[in-house]
Structure formats: structure tokens, C-alpha cells
Design a protein around this motif. Sequence first.
Motif, mmCIF file in Angstrom:
data_model
loop_
_atom_site.group_PDB
_atom_site.id
_atom_site.type_symbol
_atom_site.label_atom_id
_atom_site.label_comp_id
_atom_site.label_asym_id
_atom_site.label_seq_id
_atom_site.Cartn_x
_atom_site.Cartn_y
_atom_site.Cartn_z
ATOM 1 N N LYS A 44 0.824 -1.108 -0.098
ATOM 2 C CA LYS A 44 -0.058 0.019 -0.086
ATOM 3 C C LYS A 44 0.854 1.216 0.202
ATOM 4 C CE LYS A 44 -3.398 -2.524 2.685
ATOM 5 N NZ LYS A 44 -2.134 -3.543 3.280
ATOM 6 N N SER A 45 0.498 2.257 -0.793
ATOM 7 C CA SER A 45 0.923 3.525 -0.515
ATOM 8 C C SER A 45 1.059 4.333 0.582
ATOM 9 C CB SER A 45 0.661 4.462 -1.988
ATOM 10 O OG SER A 45 1.190 5.753 -1.790
ATOM 11 N N GLY A 46 2.051 4.787 1.234
ATOM 12 C CA GLY A 46 1.767 5.614 2.254
ATOM 13 C C GLY A 46 1.443 7.180 2.134
ATOM 14 N N TYR A 47 1.069 7.407 0.727
ATOM 15 C CA TYR A 47 0.389 8.702 0.533
ATOM 16 C C TYR A 47 -1.047 8.574 0.483
ATOM 17 C CZ TYR A 47 5.338 10.128 -0.743
ATOM 18 O OH TYR A 47 6.497 10.287 -0.675
ATOM 19 N N GLN A 48 -1.603 9.610 0.979
ATOM 20 C CA GLN A 48 -2.825 9.836 0.974
ATOM 21 C C GLN A 48 -3.324 11.381 0.441
ATOM 22 O OE1 GLN A 48 -3.925 9.123 5.097
ATOM 23 N NE2 GLN A 48 -3.827 11.236 5.600
ATOM 24 N N TRP B 212 1.664 23.897 0.581
ATOM 25 C CA TRP B 212 2.104 22.613 0.380
ATOM 26 C C TRP B 212 1.737 21.785 1.638
ATOM 27 C CZ3 TRP B 212 7.577 23.291 -2.593
ATOM 28 C CH2 TRP B 212 7.312 23.597 -3.763
ATOM 29 N N ALA B 213 1.962 20.386 1.585
ATOM 30 C CA ALA B 213 1.656 19.649 2.689
ATOM 31 C C ALA B 213 2.684 19.935 3.936
ATOM 32 C CB ALA B 213 1.966 18.307 2.326
ATOM 33 N N ARG C 210 0.102 16.631 -7.899
ATOM 34 C CA ARG C 210 1.249 15.868 -7.066
ATOM 35 C C ARG C 210 0.974 16.188 -5.702
ATOM 36 N NH1 ARG C 210 3.785 15.339 -3.428
ATOM 37 N NH2 ARG C 210 5.732 14.850 -3.320
ATOM 38 N N GLU C 211 0.850 17.629 -5.536
ATOM 39 C CA GLU C 211 1.005 18.367 -4.216
ATOM 40 C C GLU C 211 -0.448 18.144 -3.203
ATOM 41 O OE1 GLU C 211 3.954 19.775 -6.588
ATOM 42 O OE2 GLU C 211 1.899 19.922 -7.059
ATOM 43 N N ASP C 212 -1.319 17.492 -4.124
ATOM 44 C CA ASP C 212 -2.645 17.052 -3.359
ATOM 45 C C ASP C 212 -2.445 16.015 -2.428
ATOM 46 O OD1 ASP C 212 -3.832 19.172 -4.771
ATOM 47 O OD2 ASP C 212 -4.929 17.808 -6.107
ATOM 48 N N TYR C 213 -1.194 15.299 -2.460
ATOM 49 C CA TYR C 213 -0.825 14.424 -1.383
ATOM 50 C C TYR C 213 0.037 14.535 -0.269
ATOM 51 C CZ TYR C 213 -2.689 11.272 -5.039
ATOM 52 O OH TYR C 213 -3.438 10.689 -6.214
ATOM 53 N N GLU C 214 -0.282 13.843 0.735
ATOM 54 C CA GLU C 214 0.618 14.062 1.912
ATOM 55 C C GLU C 214 1.179 12.711 2.251
ATOM 56 O OE1 GLU C 214 -1.249 15.677 5.081
ATOM 57 O OE2 GLU C 214 -2.948 14.315 5.238
ATOM 58 N N ASP D 265 -4.822 0.508 -5.600
ATOM 59 C CA ASP D 265 -5.714 0.214 -4.723
ATOM 60 C C ASP D 265 -6.359 -0.929 -4.743
ATOM 61 O OD1 ASP D 265 -7.570 0.746 -6.562
ATOM 62 O OD2 ASP D 265 -8.092 2.758 -6.583
ATOM 63 N N ALA D 266 -7.562 -1.098 -3.903
ATOM 64 C CA ALA D 266 -8.301 -2.359 -3.641
ATOM 65 C C ALA D 266 -8.990 -2.636 -5.068
ATOM 66 C CB ALA D 266 -9.234 -2.189 -2.387
ATOM 67 N N ASN D 267 -9.174 -1.908 -5.860
ATOM 68 C CA ASN D 267 -9.686 -2.172 -7.055
ATOM 69 C C ASN D 267 -8.623 -2.179 -8.254
ATOM 70 O OD1 ASN D 267 -12.640 -1.947 -6.423
ATOM 71 N ND2 ASN D 267 -12.313 0.340 -6.209
ATOM 72 N N TYR D 268 -7.526 -2.389 -8.273
ATOM 73 C CA TYR D 268 -6.373 -2.554 -8.871
ATOM 74 C C TYR D 268 -6.026 -1.229 -9.693
ATOM 75 C CZ TYR D 268 -7.067 -7.743 -8.481
ATOM 76 O OH TYR D 268 -7.002 -9.030 -7.849
ATOM 77 N N ASN D 269 -6.750 -0.113 -9.466
ATOM 78 C CA ASN D 269 -6.358 1.147 -9.849
ATOM 79 C C ASN D 269 -5.113 1.716 -9.455
ATOM 80 O OD1 ASN D 269 -9.817 1.999 -9.842
ATOM 81 N ND2 ASN D 269 -8.753 0.979 -11.673
ATOM 82 N N SER D 270 -4.323 2.085 -10.518
ATOM 83 C CA SER D 270 -2.777 2.504 -9.902
ATOM 84 C C SER D 270 -2.964 3.601 -8.656
ATOM 85 C CB SER D 270 -2.180 3.235 -11.114
ATOM 86 O OG SER D 270 -1.956 2.361 -12.274
#
Length: 448
Positions: A247-251, A261-262, A283-287, A323-328
Motif C-alpha cells: 500500500k502507498s503511504g500517501y493519501q 504545500w503539505a 502531485r501536491e494534493d498528497y501527503e 488500490d483495492a480495485n487494482y487502479n494505480s
Amino acid sequence: MKKTVSLLLLFVAFVSSAQTNPAITSWLQNTTGITGRHYVTGNSTPIVDAVLANVQSVKYDTNWSYISATGIPAYITGPFLDGNPSLATAQNKIFKISLNPTQNTGTLTATTGGNIGIFKNGVALFDYRDGVSWKNSTNSICGGPITSCTGDGKWNRDAVIGERLGFDCSKAHPAMGNYHHHQNPSAFNLDLNVISTVCNTYPSDGLYTINTNQHSPLLGFAYDGFPIYGAYAYANTNGTGGIVRMKSGYQYRNITTRTVWADGTDVLDGPAVSTTYPLGYFREDYEFVSHPTDASYLDEHNGRFCVTPEYPNGIYCYFTTIDANYNSAYPYVVGPTFYGNKTAITVTAVPAGTTTYTQLSNNTFQNQDFKVVIAPNPAQDFIAIQTQMAENDYYVELIDALGKVVNTSKIVQGSTLLIIETDTLYTGVYFVKISEGNSSKSYKVVIK
């Protein structure tokens, strides 16, 4: 005499170590003359190209492997339905990859536009970006292939979101001919939640298929020399536990406006969050959020140290997050910084004194976890045979109930999909026999 023996032992030790280093042994070397294929818009019959697919040669010395590749995959590329006029064209590069990657303990190196890694079929890996960013003074996005203007570089568009219409069935596209993936290299129509219908008209596959019950295969190497795996791995970093999704650590950040920015840095404003510019568009929407008690969550580089089938002693690994739906899922493969020291480069020639590696068959069918999906079954007009990544050519025979072979074909190295037309066959029970070398498996299919 003692000196001669010592030198001989050193040579034997080097050869033995090199022959088992995955940065040498894992590439898909084209030994059968497989060429690329591509679609053009409006024509669902692929065009066969004259360019060799996959990797052409692998050479190595004590520190480096040298991978000669065209950058063209065996799976069908195109079309690119966002108006991209480019086709996947031969790059003919020699990649110099470290056999002894090391962690960067100093200032981290950010990923950049262009190649940041190479998949095992010689196809390029790019990071999240596409060169487009928000321009505050004009209240619009600028840059990249869409306009001649330049954005502010503060709110940078995510290519996986912004360029989705331009990806082919294999989730990739070319930049001035350089065909590349920004993300997990499996076909859109294999996702549990299908977010692109390009495969309906222009079917292809990709480098591998997701198998939730098996450790994902080694897919390639980042430019710091560390390996890249698919989306599933052992639950624990020591190689124990069940198979789980990495799992990605970004959300997503909890924001409605884009002003800082975050990390709190005040920057030129971007557009407010909206249906036009939803969270994740930039890209800056993630933390990044650390999950120290759950080893299935990856670090800020999108990797972790772990034991894998290819690295029984353990190594740092990147993963193609979904993700859980296999989407990147961002940051997709590597980034936004490298874990290791970025050492890979392209060279114009392989230096003298290297050794050529000859690829050997891996006897895939002796692996009891090898997964084959045949659909539809019962079938009428066609059957689609979906496998895991073909390390070598898989020969496919369709056999009737009397033992007569009614169709022969193959799934070529570096591909996962074969479609056999069945509309001219009689109703009955048939068997699909898939072979590699002296190993084979058979599957029953009903044709109506």
C-alpha cells in the motif's frame, strides 16, 4: 601456483555470484525474433513492425550490467486517443545498471521527467509528472505537450490522471517516440474497477497480470539499481506471512483550496478543488503518512526492505502500487525521491572485458501457482487466454475431444494474452494445451 589457484577461485566466485544476480538474469531477452506491433486509430487489427521487441542483449562485469534494448514491448501498443501523434519507436539504448546498489544517506535525489527506471522488457519507466503545471497569472494549466506556455511548477499535474485518455490498453504512451509507463504495467480491462474502455476496441495486455495469491514478479529496476516488483508481496519484510497488497503511504490531503504545500510552504495559489481539478489532479494534493506498525505500507520512496523470491537475503524494493480495485495509486512506482544513489546512465557502447549473459528457460509450468484464465467458457466466437508474464514463448494448442490439434499459436515472451477465434469450430469439448519446453498444462473449454 597458489596465486593461480586464488585467482581461479576469485573468478569462479565472481561468475557464480553474477549468474544469480537478478540485475543480470531477469531481463526478457529476445531469442526468437519477436517484433513489436501497434494499432492506429480506427483499425482494431494490429500492424506488425520491423523492430525487435524486448531486450536484445545483457552483458556484465563485476559492478554493472549493460542492457541493450529497443524500448519496444511484445504487447501491442497504441492507439493514443488524446491526439498524441507519436508512435512507439525504437530507442536503441544501452542502459548501465548497478549490480551493487546502495542507500543514499545524504540529500535525497528527486525523480525527474523522462526515464527513471527500466522494465525487464526494456520499456522505460517515468515518474508521476507530464510537464504540465498550474499558471497562476493566467488561471490555467500550461506546459508539456498541450501548450507552448510554461506553468509555475508549484502545482504539478499528475500524468496518470491528466493523461489517462492518451494511454493505450497497457497503460502507457510515447513521448516523442519513447514509449513508457508511469504506473503499474497491466492492462486496464484487468482492473476490478475499469476506468478506461480503450481495451474494448484495441485489446492488448501488458507486462504482467495481478495474482493476489502469489508474490508479484520482478518487473524491472529503478535508476538507483534497486528492483521494482508488482503490487503483491509477503506480509512481513522477512519473507513470512501471507500474500498482501503493498500500500502507498500517501493519501489525499484534507484541503478545498490549494494555497500551501503539505509541509506548510506558502506558494502561488493553484485552482480550488473542484470536479474539474479534483483531489489527486496535482502531485501536491498528497501527503505522506507513516505506518510503522504495518509492514504492508511503503515508505516515502514507495518501497521497503524485504525478502523476495529473487532476493532471499533481502534487499530494498519498490512496488507498483494499486488500490483495492487494482487502479494505480500514487506515487505509482518510484518517487518522489529515490531511496538509493542514482547511478544508472545510458552509454553508447559496452566496454571491453564484459561477459555476455545467455538467458535460460525458467520452467514456468513447474510452478504450481502458475495462473491461467480462459474466458469466456463456454465460448462462441473466441476464447481469450490470460496468463502471467511470459518469460519465454508459450506454445498454445487447441485440441478437440478426439485429440486432433485444430489451432496452434503462442503467447510471446513479455506478453500475457492470446485470443483464438472459435466461430468456425463445431460445438463440443476442447482442451487448451500450453507448453514451454518439456512442461505443459491443459485446460478444458466448452465451445458452443
